[in-house]
Design an enzyme around this catalytic site. Structure first.
Site, PDB file in Angstrom:
ATOM      1  N   HIS A 143       0.844  -1.202   0.000  1.00  0.00           N
ATOM      2  CA  HIS A 143       0.000   0.000   0.000  1.00  0.00           C
ATOM      3  C   HIS A 143       0.876   1.246   0.000  1.00  0.00           C
ATOM      4  CE1 HIS A 143      -3.413  -2.652   1.675  1.00  0.00           C
ATOM      5  NE2 HIS A 143      -3.590  -2.444   0.379  1.00  0.00           N
ATOM      6  N   GLU A 148       1.790   3.623   3.047  1.00  0.00           N
ATOM      7  CA  GLU A 148       2.298   2.976   4.260  1.00  0.00           C
ATOM      8  C   GLU A 148       3.830   2.955   4.213  1.00  0.00           C
ATOM      9  OE1 GLU A 148       0.014  -0.686   4.481  1.00  0.00           O
ATOM     10  OE2 GLU A 148      -1.856   0.436   4.253  1.00  0.00           O
ATOM     11  N   HIS A 150       2.651  -3.794   6.784  1.00  0.00           N
ATOM     12  CA  HIS A 150       1.690  -2.729   6.493  1.00  0.00           C
ATOM     13  C   HIS A 150       1.707  -1.777   7.685  1.00  0.00           C
ATOM     14  CE1 HIS A 150      -0.679  -4.529   3.063  1.00  0.00           C
ATOM     15  NE2 HIS A 150       0.012  -5.593   3.454  1.00  0.00           N
ATOM     16  N   GLU A 155       0.957  -5.221  10.986  1.00  0.00           N
ATOM     17  CA  GLU A 155       0.513  -3.819  10.953  1.00  0.00           C
ATOM     18  C   GLU A 155       1.357  -3.034  11.953  1.00  0.00           C
ATOM     19  OE1 GLU A 155      -1.650  -2.450   8.958  1.00  0.00           O
ATOM     20  OE2 GLU A 155      -3.006  -4.031   8.247  1.00  0.00           O
TER      21      GLU A 155
END
Ligand code: ZN
Length: 337
Positions: free
Chosen positions: A94, A97, A219, A292
């Site tokens: 992404h 990010e 991420h 994450e």
């Protein structure tokens, strides 16, 4: 009369010149201490030059806008294929990010710079093959640097005025299911079909041509260690093992700077179909995790201050080393080749 006219003209010309200075050449796009596409490529190349026995940069293919997608292989006798356990760390699915690019890059740098002086690092580089692919979505990342900091998808021209496919909804395992969108304008647009995008094709082929024992896909944000499934709330067949590995990683992260990352099944965050970890685990049974990174909440969300790059890397280092060491010890799993 002619002279007055000439005088007026030159005065006007000078005034126009004073008020409209010639345009400056645009400065190179910059992401501060975060690495841009160009910077990451330069630094990977430098690592290869500095550590030619241990590091090899491999060009895997080109993005939609023809940027190179590269991985660095780290192992002793790096030029050969020693049939050692392989692990892979992927960043930058992404665009916005940015920390998800810098953390795996800094991991590569750390492994190489500490090989000579750290017996633990030497051992895992000698016994394993560590592959790091820091930026899977270079077009989106560059767009996030140049034009729109909060861009998420790649830069596919969808042909209807919209741009971009969500790469982490474009993998084939349960592609098209809940938590992905068929709307081209959506942030989670899954593409016209599974693996419609060169970026996901590249990761698919790269992984299928090797025999990885696990994967971390970085991420941000929300401080979570996620394990399959994402497409359903049902537990994965290896949920106990996946949960134990994720929990151990979360504990080792906490031990560095006291930041709590929560280990949980991916679907508990939200249902998402067609992501990279469901695909790898679902098609091969290889443990795969979505990590994450910082921060925990929407403030600052994607805009993680650059002062947090280094501590975020530091806390994720032991988790990464833990997973590499687990791979060296574990029997290979590849039940559905
Ligand atoms: Zn993401």
């Amino acid at each position: 009369m002619k002279r007055i006219f000439y005088f007026i003209l030159t005065t006007l010309g000078a005034l126009v010149f004073m008020y409209c200075p010639p345009p400056q050449p645009p400065s190179a796009p910059d992401a501060g201490l975060y690495h841009t596409y160009a910077e990451i490529n330069d630094e990977l190349q430098q690592l290869e030059s500095t550590f030619p026995q241990l590091a090899k940069v491999v060009e895997l293919g080109k993005s939609v806008e023809n940027r190179s997608i590269r991985a660095i292989k780290i192992s002793d006798n790096v030029a050969g294929n020693e049939n050692e356990p392989q692990v892979v760390f992927v960043g930058g699915h992404h665009a916005r990010e940015w920390i998800s690019v810098d953390v795996p890059f800094l991991l590569a740098k750390y492994l190489l710079e500490n090989y000579a002086g750290n017996a633990r690092i030497k051992n895992l580089v000698d016994l394993g093959e560590i592959w790091i692919l820091p930026m899977l979505n270079p077009d989106g990342h560059q767009y996030s640097v140049d034009k729109n900091r909060l861009w998420r998808k790649n830069r596919r021209n969808n042909g209807d005025g919209s741009y971009g496919v969500d790469l982490n909804r474009n993998y084939s395992y349960h592609w098209g299911g809940p938590g992905s969108s068929g709307d081209t304008f959506s942030e989670t647009y899954r593409g016209t079909q599974a693996f419609s995008e060169p970026e996901t094709q590249i990761l698919r082929d790269f992984i299928n041509n090797r025999s990885f024992r696990d994967m971390i896909s970085f991420h941000n944000y929300s401080q979570l260690v996620l394990f399959p499934w994402g497409y359903t709330n049902s537990p994965a067949p290896d949920a106990a093992l996946l949960g134990q590995l994720a929990g151990s990683m979360a504990d080792s992260i906490f031990s560095i700077h006291g930041k709590r990352y929560t280990a949980q099944q991916s679907s508990a965050l939200y249902i998402a179909s067609g992501d990279a970890t469901d695909w790898l685990y679902g098609t091969t049974s290889v443990p795969a995790f979505t990590l994450e990174l910082r921060p925990r909440t929407s403030s600052p969300g994607f805009l993680l201050p650059e002062s947090e790059i280094q501590p975020t890397f530091e806390e994720n280092l032991p988790a990464s080393l833990y997973l590499i060491e687990w791979s060296l010890a574990a029997a290979p799993v590849n039940r559905h080749p």
